[in-house]
Design an enzyme around this catalytic site. Structure first.
Site, PDB file in Angstrom:
ATOM      1  N   GLY A 175       0.919   4.987  -0.367  1.00 24.23           N
ATOM      2  CA  GLY A 175       1.163   4.766   1.076  1.00 24.23           C
ATOM      3  C   GLY A 175       0.381   5.915   1.613  1.00 24.23           C
ATOM      4  O   GLY A 175      -0.856   5.644   1.937  1.00 24.23           O
ATOM      5  N   GLY A 176       0.684   7.172   2.134  1.00 25.45           N
ATOM      6  CA  GLY A 176      -0.213   8.143   2.888  1.00 25.45           C
ATOM      7  C   GLY A 176      -1.562   8.228   2.667  1.00 25.45           C
ATOM      8  O   GLY A 176      -2.165   7.945   3.539  1.00 25.45           O
ATOM      9  N   GLU A 179       9.149   3.138  -7.428  1.00 26.82           N
ATOM     10  CA  GLU A 179       8.978   4.338  -6.511  1.00 26.82           C
ATOM     11  C   GLU A 179      10.127   5.049  -6.307  1.00 26.82           C
ATOM     12  O   GLU A 179      10.945   4.772  -5.617  1.00 26.82           O
ATOM     13  CB  GLU A 179       8.562   3.365  -5.239  1.00 26.82           C
ATOM     14  CG  GLU A 179       7.231   2.622  -5.196  1.00 26.82           C
ATOM     15  CD  GLU A 179       6.737   2.614  -3.967  1.00 26.82           C
ATOM     16  OE1 GLU A 179       5.597   2.936  -3.803  1.00 26.82           O
ATOM     17  OE2 GLU A 179       7.378   2.362  -3.048  1.00 26.82           O
ATOM     18  N   GLU A 224      12.204   1.890   2.113  1.00 26.34           N
ATOM     19  CA  GLU A 224      12.102   2.234   3.480  1.00 26.34           C
ATOM     20  C   GLU A 224      12.821   0.808   3.982  1.00 26.34           C
ATOM     21  O   GLU A 224      13.656   0.915   5.143  1.00 26.34           O
ATOM     22  CB  GLU A 224      10.672   2.213   4.013  1.00 26.34           C
ATOM     23  CG  GLU A 224      10.392   3.797   3.944  1.00 26.34           C
ATOM     24  CD  GLU A 224       8.946   3.888   3.718  1.00 26.34           C
ATOM     25  OE1 GLU A 224       8.234   3.085   4.317  1.00 26.34           O
ATOM     26  OE2 GLU A 224       8.277   5.002   3.024  1.00 26.34           O
ATOM     27  N   GLY A 228       6.365   9.820   0.284  1.00 23.53           N
ATOM     28  CA  GLY A 228       5.857  10.643   1.574  1.00 23.53           C
ATOM     29  C   GLY A 228       6.422  12.064   1.749  1.00 23.53           C
ATOM     30  O   GLY A 228       6.335  12.871   2.623  1.00 23.53           O
ATOM     31  N   SER A 250       3.675   9.509  -3.574  1.00 25.17           N
ATOM     32  CA  SER A 250       2.528  10.707  -3.448  1.00 25.17           C
ATOM     33  C   SER A 250       1.510  10.695  -4.224  1.00 25.17           C
ATOM     34  O   SER A 250       1.127  11.627  -4.618  1.00 25.17           O
ATOM     35  CB  SER A 250       3.473  11.847  -3.276  1.00 25.17           C
ATOM     36  OG  SER A 250       4.524  12.044  -2.172  1.00 25.17           O
ATOM     37  N   HIS A 271      10.899  -2.548  -0.533  1.00 24.63           N
ATOM     38  CA  HIS A 271      10.349  -1.291  -0.615  1.00 24.63           C
ATOM     39  C   HIS A 271      11.650  -0.436   0.023  1.00 24.63           C
ATOM     40  O   HIS A 271      12.563  -0.840   0.858  1.00 24.63           O
ATOM     41  CB  HIS A 271       9.449  -1.008   0.592  1.00 24.63           C
ATOM     42  CG  HIS A 271       8.652   0.251   0.481  1.00 24.63           C
ATOM     43  ND1 HIS A 271       9.393   1.275   1.399  1.00 24.63           N
ATOM     44  CD2 HIS A 271       7.472   0.657  -0.160  1.00 24.63           C
ATOM     45  CE1 HIS A 271       8.443   2.207   1.007  1.00 24.63           C
ATOM     46  NE2 HIS A 271       7.700   2.107   0.166  1.00 24.63           N
ATOM     47  N   ASN A 273      -0.298   0.586   0.817  1.00 24.97           N
ATOM     48  CA  ASN A 273       0.623   0.189   1.520  1.00 24.97           C
ATOM     49  C   ASN A 273       0.817   0.853   2.697  1.00 24.97           C
ATOM     50  O   ASN A 273       1.029   2.099   3.056  1.00 24.97           O
ATOM     51  CB  ASN A 273       1.818   0.648   0.906  1.00 24.97           C
ATOM     52  CG  ASN A 273       3.294   0.215   1.908  1.00 24.97           C
ATOM     53  OD1 ASN A 273       3.136  -0.408   2.704  1.00 24.97           O
ATOM     54  ND2 ASN A 273       4.443   0.807   1.537  1.00 24.97           N
ATOM     55  N   TRP A 274       0.069   0.294   3.877  1.00 22.09           N
ATOM     56  CA  TRP A 274      -0.106   0.982   5.153  1.00 22.09           C
ATOM     57  C   TRP A 274       1.211   1.200   6.000  1.00 22.09           C
ATOM     58  O   TRP A 274       1.181   2.068   6.788  1.00 22.09           O
ATOM     59  CB  TRP A 274      -1.174   0.191   6.059  1.00 22.09           C
ATOM     60  CG  TRP A 274      -2.679   0.390   5.575  1.00 22.09           C
ATOM     61  CD1 TRP A 274      -2.947   0.931   4.385  1.00 22.09           C
ATOM     62  CD2 TRP A 274      -3.681  -0.626   6.078  1.00 22.09           C
ATOM     63  NE1 TRP A 274      -4.352   0.549   4.482  1.00 22.09           N
ATOM     64  CE2 TRP A 274      -4.912  -0.238   5.376  1.00 22.09           C
ATOM     65  CE3 TRP A 274      -3.849  -1.597   7.097  1.00 22.09           C
ATOM     66  CZ2 TRP A 274      -6.025  -0.713   5.546  1.00 22.09           C
ATOM     67  CZ3 TRP A 274      -4.975  -2.027   7.273  1.00 22.09           C
ATOM     68  CH2 TRP A 274      -6.155  -1.755   6.701  1.00 22.09           C
ATOM     69  N   LYS A 275       2.084   0.675   5.457  1.00 26.17           N
ATOM     70  CA  LYS A 275       3.586   0.739   6.337  1.00 26.17           C
ATOM     71  C   LYS A 275       2.974   0.240   7.921  1.00 26.17           C
ATOM     72  O   LYS A 275       2.631  -0.547   8.025  1.00 26.17           O
ATOM     73  CB  LYS A 275       4.015   2.254   6.336  1.00 26.17           C
ATOM     74  CG  LYS A 275       3.900   2.492   4.729  1.00 26.17           C
ATOM     75  CD  LYS A 275       4.880   3.829   4.440  1.00 26.17           C
ATOM     76  CE  LYS A 275       4.837   3.883   2.596  1.00 26.17           C
ATOM     77  NZ  LYS A 275       5.661   5.055   2.481  1.00 26.17           N
TER      78      LYS A 275
HETATM   79  P1  PGA Z   1       3.325   7.672  -0.437  1.00 24.67           P
HETATM   80  O1  PGA Z   1       4.194   6.247  -0.120  1.00 24.67           O
HETATM   81  O2  PGA Z   1       2.149   7.624  -1.150  1.00 24.67           O
HETATM   82  O3  PGA Z   1       3.116   8.156   0.985  1.00 24.67           O
HETATM   83  O4  PGA Z   1       4.429   8.564  -1.037  1.00 24.67           O
HETATM   84  C1  PGA Z   1       4.257   5.396  -1.208  1.00 24.67           C
HETATM   85  C2  PGA Z   1       4.953   4.034  -0.896  1.00 24.67           C
HETATM   86  O5  PGA Z   1       5.837   4.160   0.053  1.00 24.67           O
HETATM   87  O6  PGA Z   1       4.743   3.080  -1.309  1.00 24.67           O
END
Ligand code: PGA
Length: 249
Positions: free
Chosen positions: A232-233, A167, A97, A173, A211, A95, A10-12
């Protein structure tokens, strides 16, 4: 039943088209031997480039959101048929976010999930509790409420087509990962909730996200009810993401 591991990047709101192509070129040789489902979720602007670069490979492409209607007066939105036209195969929905910053509601998700399936997109439905909810002992209640609401537009037989990502918001993050015990407990609970809706759950993929890194992926992915990861990250770097894909047994 053995469930094929499902690892999604997930590159956001990251990566230009140029950066996306560079990533795919670096990723493909590193995962050439994988039998897992590998999914990359670029921003809308890089979808076409990623779809074209991965042609003929096992990598699949997902969008990060969509609208539930096929077309109409919804400025700034993109619909499922528009994604399908690009040869996108899946879509991240709900998600945290989007729920937190953009007002994504369970009511909208109850329409988006069936709309995605109807268009031929695989929904990756995200659910998760806040830190306050976990501290108050309300994790299961929150997740059950989200799942019942978000899946309410589906027949039991359709749930097998949905990938569910657990999640925990406090782990996204933050560098704080759920412990293997927490991840297993919640993913097993999610499978139970889905089973109670009458769905055959043996084939449903339930991912953990929050994470995930090369250093903790193997342990999380070995858990019996964790069938993959939404990253994500660590998914922004091809080498790190490939290491996570290859950490799945
Ligand atoms: P993260 O994000 O790996 O940076 O914690 C995960 C996500 O939001 O899908």
């Amino acid at each position: 039943m053995a469930r094929t591991p499902y690892i999604a990047a997930n590159w956001k709101m990251n990566k230009t088209i140029a950066e996306a192509s560079e990533f795919i070129d670096a990723l493909l040789p590193r995962i050439a031997a994988t039998q897992h489902d590998v999914v990359v979720c670029p921003p809308f602007t890089a979808l076409h480039e990623v779809v074209e670069r991965r042609r003929g490979t096992a990598v699949r492409v997902a969008a990060q959101n969509m609208h539930y209607d096929e077309s109409g007066a919804f400025t700034g939105e993109v619909s499922a048929p528009m994604l399908v036209e690009l040869d996108v195969e899946a879509v991240v929905l709900g998600h945290s976010e989007r729920r937190q910053h953009f007002g994504e509601s369970d009511e909208a998700l109850a329409r988006k999930v069936p709309a995605a399936l109807a268009a031929g997109l695989e929904p990756i439905l995200c659910v998760g509790e806040s830190e306050a909810a976990r501290d108050a002992g309300e994790t299961e209640e929150v997740l059950e409420r989200q799942l019942q609401a978000d899946l309410s537009g589906l027949e039991a037989g359709q749930i097998g087509g949905v990938v569910i990502a657990y999640e925990p918001i406090w782990a996204i993050g933050t560098g704080r990962t759920a412990t293997p015990e927490q991840a297993q407990e919640v993913c097993a609970f999610i499978r139970d909730v889905v089973r109670m809706r009458g769905a055959a759950t043996e084939g449903v993929r339930i991912l953990y996200g929050g994470s995930v890194k090369p250093g903790n992926a193997a342990e999380l992915l070995a858990l019996p009810d964790v069938d993959g990861a939404l990253v994500g990250g660590a998914s922004l770097d091809a080498e790190e993401f490939a290491a996570i894909v290859n950490a799945a047994g």
